[in-house]
Design a protein around this motif. Sequence first.
Motif, short mmCIF file in Angstrom:
data_model
loop_
_atom_site.label_atom_id
_atom_site.label_comp_id
_atom_site.label_asym_id
_atom_site.label_seq_id
_atom_site.Cartn_x
_atom_site.Cartn_y
_atom_site.Cartn_z
N GLN A 60 67.15 10.12 -4.77
CA GLN A 60 66.61 9.10 -3.87
C GLN A 60 67.33 9.18 -2.53
O GLN A 60 68.51 8.91 -2.43
CB GLN A 60 66.74 7.71 -4.46
N THR A 61 66.59 9.56 -1.49
CA THR A 61 67.18 9.73 -0.16
C THR A 61 66.65 8.74 0.86
O THR A 61 67.07 8.76 2.01
CB THR A 61 66.91 11.16 0.35
N GLY A 62 65.72 7.89 0.47
CA GLY A 62 65.15 6.91 1.38
C GLY A 62 64.64 5.71 0.60
O GLY A 62 64.73 5.68 -0.63
N ASP A 63 64.07 4.73 1.29
CA ASP A 63 63.49 3.57 0.62
C ASP A 63 62.40 4.05 -0.33
O ASP A 63 61.54 4.86 0.05
CB ASP A 63 62.89 2.60 1.63
N PHE A 64 62.41 3.54 -1.56
CA PHE A 64 61.42 3.95 -2.55
C PHE A 64 61.24 2.84 -3.56
O PHE A 64 62.22 2.34 -4.12
CB PHE A 64 61.87 5.24 -3.24
N LEU A 65 60.02 2.39 -3.79
CA LEU A 65 59.70 1.31 -4.71
C LEU A 65 60.52 0.05 -4.42
O LEU A 65 60.94 -0.66 -5.31
CB LEU A 65 59.92 1.74 -6.17
N GLY A 66 60.77 -0.20 -3.14
CA GLY A 66 61.50 -1.39 -2.74
C GLY A 66 63.02 -1.30 -2.86
O GLY A 66 63.72 -2.26 -2.62
N ALA A 67 63.52 -0.13 -3.26
CA ALA A 67 64.97 0.05 -3.41
C ALA A 67 65.52 0.83 -2.22
O ALA A 67 64.93 1.83 -1.80
CB ALA A 67 65.29 0.80 -4.71
N ALA A 68 66.64 0.38 -1.68
CA ALA A 68 67.30 1.08 -0.58
C ALA A 68 67.83 2.42 -1.08
O ALA A 68 68.04 2.60 -2.28
CB ALA A 68 68.45 0.23 -0.05
N PRO A 69 68.06 3.38 -0.19
CA PRO A 69 68.56 4.69 -0.61
C PRO A 69 69.88 4.58 -1.38
O PRO A 69 70.77 3.83 -1.00
CB PRO A 69 68.79 5.43 0.71
N THR A 70 69.96 5.31 -2.50
CA THR A 70 71.16 5.27 -3.34
C THR A 70 71.83 6.64 -3.44
O THR A 70 72.99 6.71 -3.82
CB THR A 70 70.82 4.82 -4.77
N GLY A 71 71.10 7.70 -3.18
CA GLY A 71 71.63 9.04 -3.38
C GLY A 71 71.72 9.42 -4.85
O GLY A 71 72.24 10.47 -5.19
N ARG A 72 71.19 8.58 -5.74
CA ARG A 72 71.23 8.84 -7.18
C ARG A 72 70.21 9.89 -7.60
O ARG A 72 69.12 9.96 -7.06
CB ARG A 72 70.90 7.58 -7.97
N ARG A 73 70.57 10.67 -8.63
CA ARG A 73 69.62 11.56 -9.29
C ARG A 73 68.83 10.70 -10.26
O ARG A 73 69.40 9.91 -11.02
CB ARG A 73 70.33 12.67 -10.05
N VAL A 74 67.52 10.79 -10.22
CA VAL A 74 66.65 10.01 -11.09
C VAL A 74 65.62 10.93 -11.71
O VAL A 74 65.42 12.06 -11.27
CB VAL A 74 65.96 8.86 -10.31
N SER A 75 64.95 10.42 -12.75
CA SER A 75 63.86 11.18 -13.36
C SER A 75 62.68 10.26 -13.60
O SER A 75 62.83 9.05 -13.76
CB SER A 75 64.32 11.84 -14.67
N LEU A 76 61.51 10.84 -13.60
CA LEU A 76 60.26 10.12 -13.81
C LEU A 76 59.46 10.91 -14.84
O LEU A 76 59.29 12.12 -14.70
CB LEU A 76 59.47 10.02 -12.50
N ARG A 77 59.00 10.22 -15.89
CA ARG A 77 58.23 10.89 -16.93
C ARG A 77 56.80 10.39 -16.92
O ARG A 77 56.54 9.25 -16.54
CB ARG A 77 58.84 10.61 -18.29
N GLY A 78 55.90 11.25 -17.36
CA GLY A 78 54.52 10.83 -17.43
C GLY A 78 53.63 11.79 -18.21
O GLY A 78 54.06 12.85 -18.63
N ASN A 79 52.42 11.35 -18.39
CA ASN A 79 51.35 12.13 -19.01
C ASN A 79 50.12 11.97 -18.14
O ASN A 79 49.95 10.95 -17.47
CB ASN A 79 50.99 11.57 -20.40
N VAL A 80 49.27 12.96 -18.15
CA VAL A 80 47.98 12.84 -17.49
C VAL A 80 46.92 13.23 -18.52
O VAL A 80 46.96 14.34 -19.05
CB VAL A 80 47.87 13.75 -16.24
N PHE A 81 46.03 12.32 -18.82
CA PHE A 81 44.98 12.57 -19.81
C PHE A 81 43.73 13.04 -19.08
O PHE A 81 43.23 12.35 -18.18
CB PHE A 81 44.69 11.31 -20.61
N PHE A 82 43.24 14.21 -19.44
CA PHE A 82 42.02 14.78 -18.86
C PHE A 82 40.94 14.78 -19.94
O PHE A 82 41.17 15.26 -21.05
CB PHE A 82 42.23 16.22 -18.40
#
Length: 87
Positions: A38-60
């Motif tokens: 995270q290097t900038g404002d994202f989802l209402g959170a100020a920049p933290t410099g933290r490593r984050v992960s996002l998981r998901g699925n896409v159903f086709f």
Amino acid sequence: MSTGSGSSSSGCTRRARAKDILFRHRASRPRWTMHGTQTGDFLGAAPTGRRVSLRGNVFFGFRQDRVAGIRPVIDLAGLRAQLTTGR
């Protein structure tokens, strides 16, 4: 599996990796994880410099060899928790 990387105006540098793809009948479901910093404002959170992960699925859904529907399911609550409370 495929990978991709880059940065965007969304406040994160990112790298994505497709974990697996399940095919059944007339549907497929790629499962993926995106990692970033995270290097900038994202989802209402100020920049933290933290490593984050996002998981998901896409159903086709398919009909007559064409994509007939797309439904993404993304763990935004998990991402928001990483941005606001750490790990």
